[in-house]
Scaffold this active site. Structure first.
Site, PDB file in Angstrom:
ATOM      1  N   LYS A 190       4.588   1.482  16.114  1.00 24.95           N
ATOM      2  CA  LYS A 190       3.444   2.245  16.623  1.00 24.95           C
ATOM      3  C   LYS A 190       3.573   2.544  18.119  1.00 24.95           C
ATOM      4  O   LYS A 190       2.836   2.012  18.953  1.00 24.95           O
ATOM      5  CB  LYS A 190       2.140   1.518  16.322  1.00 24.95           C
ATOM      6  CG  LYS A 190       2.059   1.170  14.835  1.00 24.95           C
ATOM      7  CD  LYS A 190       0.691   1.038  14.271  1.00 24.95           C
ATOM      8  CE  LYS A 190       0.757   0.920  12.769  1.00 24.95           C
ATOM      9  NZ  LYS A 190       0.884  -0.423  12.215  1.00 24.95           N
ATOM     10  N   ASP A 234       0.818  -1.222   0.000  1.00 17.46           N
ATOM     11  CA  ASP A 234       0.000   0.000   0.000  1.00 17.46           C
ATOM     12  C   ASP A 234       0.848   1.267   0.000  1.00 17.46           C
ATOM     13  O   ASP A 234       0.398   2.317   0.443  1.00 17.46           O
ATOM     14  CB  ASP A 234      -0.936   0.006   1.217  1.00 17.46           C
ATOM     15  CG  ASP A 234      -0.181  -0.039   2.534  1.00 17.46           C
ATOM     16  OD1 ASP A 234       1.036  -0.310   2.534  1.00 17.46           O
ATOM     17  OD2 ASP A 234      -0.820   0.218   3.579  1.00 17.46           O
TER      18      ASP A 234
HETATM   19  N1  GDD Z   1      -0.017 -11.763   3.592  1.00 17.94           N
HETATM   20  C1  GDD Z   1      -0.298 -10.969   4.613  1.00 17.94           C
HETATM   21  N2  GDD Z   1      -0.765 -11.509   5.775  1.00 17.94           N
HETATM   22  N3  GDD Z   1      -0.126  -9.637   4.468  1.00 17.94           N
HETATM   23  C2  GDD Z   1      -0.425  -8.839   5.512  1.00 17.94           C
HETATM   24  C3  GDD Z   1      -0.915  -9.337   6.735  1.00 17.94           C
HETATM   25  C4  GDD Z   1      -1.092 -10.768   6.863  1.00 17.94           C
HETATM   26  O1  GDD Z   1      -1.515 -11.292   7.889  1.00 17.94           O
HETATM   27  N4  GDD Z   1      -1.118  -8.273   7.562  1.00 17.94           N
HETATM   28  C5  GDD Z   1      -0.762  -7.169   6.876  1.00 17.94           C
HETATM   29  N5  GDD Z   1      -0.347  -7.501   5.622  1.00 17.94           N
HETATM   30  C6  GDD Z   1       0.137  -6.597   4.588  1.00 17.94           C
HETATM   31  C7  GDD Z   1      -0.840  -5.495   4.229  1.00 17.94           C
HETATM   32  O2  GDD Z   1      -1.660  -5.892   3.135  1.00 17.94           O
HETATM   33  C8  GDD Z   1       0.085  -4.341   3.828  1.00 17.94           C
HETATM   34  O3  GDD Z   1       0.457  -4.390   2.470  1.00 17.94           O
HETATM   35  C9  GDD Z   1       1.325  -4.592   4.659  1.00 17.94           C
HETATM   36  O4  GDD Z   1       1.267  -5.936   5.103  1.00 17.94           O
HETATM   37  C10 GDD Z   1       1.418  -3.647   5.852  1.00 17.94           C
HETATM   38  O5  GDD Z   1       0.211  -3.714   6.583  1.00 17.94           O
HETATM   39  P1  GDD Z   1      -0.578  -2.368   6.989  1.00 17.94           P
HETATM   40  O6  GDD Z   1      -1.829  -2.809   7.661  1.00 17.94           O
HETATM   41  O7  GDD Z   1      -0.686  -1.444   5.841  1.00 17.94           O
HETATM   42  O8  GDD Z   1       0.399  -1.805   8.105  1.00 17.94           O
HETATM   43  P2  GDD Z   1       0.626  -0.305   8.573  1.00 17.94           P
HETATM   44  O9  GDD Z   1       0.494   0.635   7.457  1.00 17.94           O
HETATM   45  O10 GDD Z   1      -0.227  -0.068   9.778  1.00 17.94           O
HETATM   46  O11 GDD Z   1       2.157  -0.361   9.088  1.00 17.94           O
HETATM   47  C11 GDD Z   1       3.183  -0.890   8.271  1.00 17.94           C
HETATM   48  O12 GDD Z   1       3.558   0.035   7.257  1.00 17.94           O
HETATM   49  C12 GDD Z   1       4.127   1.273   7.755  1.00 17.94           C
HETATM   50  C13 GDD Z   1       4.506   2.109   6.540  1.00 17.94           C
HETATM   51  O13 GDD Z   1       3.395   2.436   5.825  1.00 17.94           O
HETATM   52  C14 GDD Z   1       4.381  -1.237   9.148  1.00 17.94           C
HETATM   53  O14 GDD Z   1       5.302  -1.936   8.335  1.00 17.94           O
HETATM   54  C15 GDD Z   1       5.029   0.016   9.726  1.00 17.94           C
HETATM   55  O15 GDD Z   1       6.234  -0.319  10.415  1.00 17.94           O
HETATM   56  C16 GDD Z   1       5.373   0.992   8.620  1.00 17.94           C
HETATM   57  O16 GDD Z   1       5.891   2.212   9.154  1.00 17.94           O
HETATM   58 MG    MG Z   2      -0.115   0.559   5.480  1.00 16.71          MG
END
Ligand code: GDD
Ligand code: MG
Length: 361
Positions: free
Chosen positions: A162, A111
């Site tokens: 977080k 994303d």
């Molecule tokens: N296959 C799989 N299985 N993918 C997953 C799962 C799972 O259980 N959970 C999350 N993902 C994928 C999501 O689809 C996304 O592409 C990515 O992992 C990160 O998940 P988000 O839900 O978007 O996390 P975030 O935005 O709260 O936090 C993450 O991204 C930040 C940067 O945008 C973390 O990596 C943070 O450390 C980072 O700063």
């Molecule tokens: Mg994200």
């Protein structure tokens, strides 16, 4: 051959109702499923083999991207029976990689819209000899992200996902969601149970003395996890502020896909996308917004920083500002929907029934 894993299994909760029928990476941004931008950029950086780690709405990806040959890629899809988290997802697909133990493997959150120089991240990984290298960016408010302080040489000193307390906010550098793992490190992630790469793998590696290297840059970067960010990212793609070779048309104030109908006196500005078969009526103004396929904006309506779902209808003279209208919903004439409102898929908002008053505290 350079390989990458795409993490695309999240539920996209914050993007509902856009993600009720469509996984977040498949929601269209600048006219194509968001993931297309990431895939085409990865291909341009020399990636040839991509493994999708899927879970939520897993069945949607393969029918669209197939074997990847249309993009010059070899794509494979692996689905988790139960969501395994970001780290568990990596371990779960590792068997599909062809890389040798010492080879670099790219990993991308599904994303992120960014101008990251992917080749530079791989080069940083090679020259530093790191176990994992992380793309880092600086943001004004890091609390919703993984905080990643580094030392003078760019070596990661901690990973705080977080943070909950002010004391934990030790830096404005955050994990930007792109990594290079030395392949053998992926194979050390525990098998068969949920693992968070951010909460377990990275802190564990640091505790064991592994070398995590950060690469901070100030290129375009946006996590498209919220409606506001998603609409912003799409507009930036159309305007040319965010780099992608996958935008289907010229950069400018608007992108109008084939089969859309726009009245001659309607105004489309700020990087607006009008999807295939969508309609914009006479005198309507659409600014910095996404109209998905078949959406209809009635005469004299104003749509700003909003997303109108597939087949949804916005009645004449209605005003949307920072709104999300789910697929198939109908907003009757003379409504005013503002800041953060979400209309669920197929909902009906009767004519003149929602107004906004700035006076209410
Ligand atoms: N296959 C799989 N299985 N993918 C997953 C799962 C799972 O259980 N959970 C999350 N993902 C994928 C999501 O689809 C996304 O592409 C990515 O992992 C990160 O998940 P988000 O839900 O978007 O996390 P975030 O935005 O709260 O936090 C993450 O991204 C930040 C940067 O945008 C973390 O990596 C943070 O450390 C980072 O700063
Ligand atoms: Mg994200």
């Amino acid at each position: 051959m350079t390989e990458a894993i795409l993490l695309v299994g999240g539920k996209g909760t914050r993007l509902r109702p856009l993600t009720v029928h469509t996984p977040k990476p498949m929601v269209p941004a600048a006219g194509v499923p968001f993931l297309t931008h990431q895939l085409v950029r990865a291909r341009a950086a020399g990636v040839e083999h991509v493994v999708f780690a899927t879970s939520y709405l897993a069945e949607v990806f393969e029918p669209h991207f197939g074997d990847g040959s249309a993009l010059g890629l070899h794509l494979e899809y692996v689905t988790e029976e139960e969501p395994l988290g970001t780290g568990g997802a990596l371990r779960n697909v590792a068997a599909r990689l062809h890389s040798a133990p010492g080879d670099p493997v790219l990993v991308f959150n599904g994303d992120i819209l960014t101008g990251l120089d992917i080749g530079a991240l791989v080069a940083t990984h090679r020259t530093s000899g790191a176990d994992v290298s992380l793309h880092l960016t600086r943001v004004p408010d890091p609390r919703a992200f993984g905080l990643v302080p580094t030392d003078a040489d760019g070596r990661v000193t901690a990973f705080l996902e977080k943070p909950q307390t002010p004391e934990e906010i030790v830096t404005d550098q955050i994990n930007a969601g792109a990594y290079v793992f030395t392949r053998s490190v992926l194979d050390t992630i525990p098998d068969g149970r949920p693992v968070s790469v951010e909460r377990e793998t990275f802190p564990g590696l640091l505790a064991d003395g592994a070398h995590l290297q950060g690469m901070v840059d100030s290129t375009y970067w946006l996590d498209l996890g919220t409606p506001h960010a998603f609409v912003r990212g799409s507009a930036d793609l159309v305007l040319g502020r965010a780099p992608s070779p996958a935008v289907p048309g010229r950069r400018g104030e608007h992108l109008v896909l084939d089969g859309a109908r726009v009245a001659p006196d309607a105004k489309l500005t700020g990087g607006t996308t009008v999807g295939a078969g969508a309609e914009v009526g006479p005198g309507a103004r659409v600014e910095g917004s996404i109209l998905l396929d078949g959406a209809v904006v009635g005469p004299g309506a104003v749509v700003r920083d909003s997303l109108v779902g597939a087949g949804a209808r916005v009645g004449a003279r209605s005003v949307l500002d920072g709104a999300v209208i789910g697929d198939g919903a109908v907003v009757g004439v003379d409504n005013e929907l503002r800041a953060g409102i979400r209309i669920w898929c197929d909902a009906r908002i009767p004519a003149g029934s929602v107004r906004f008053s700035a006076d209410v505290a």
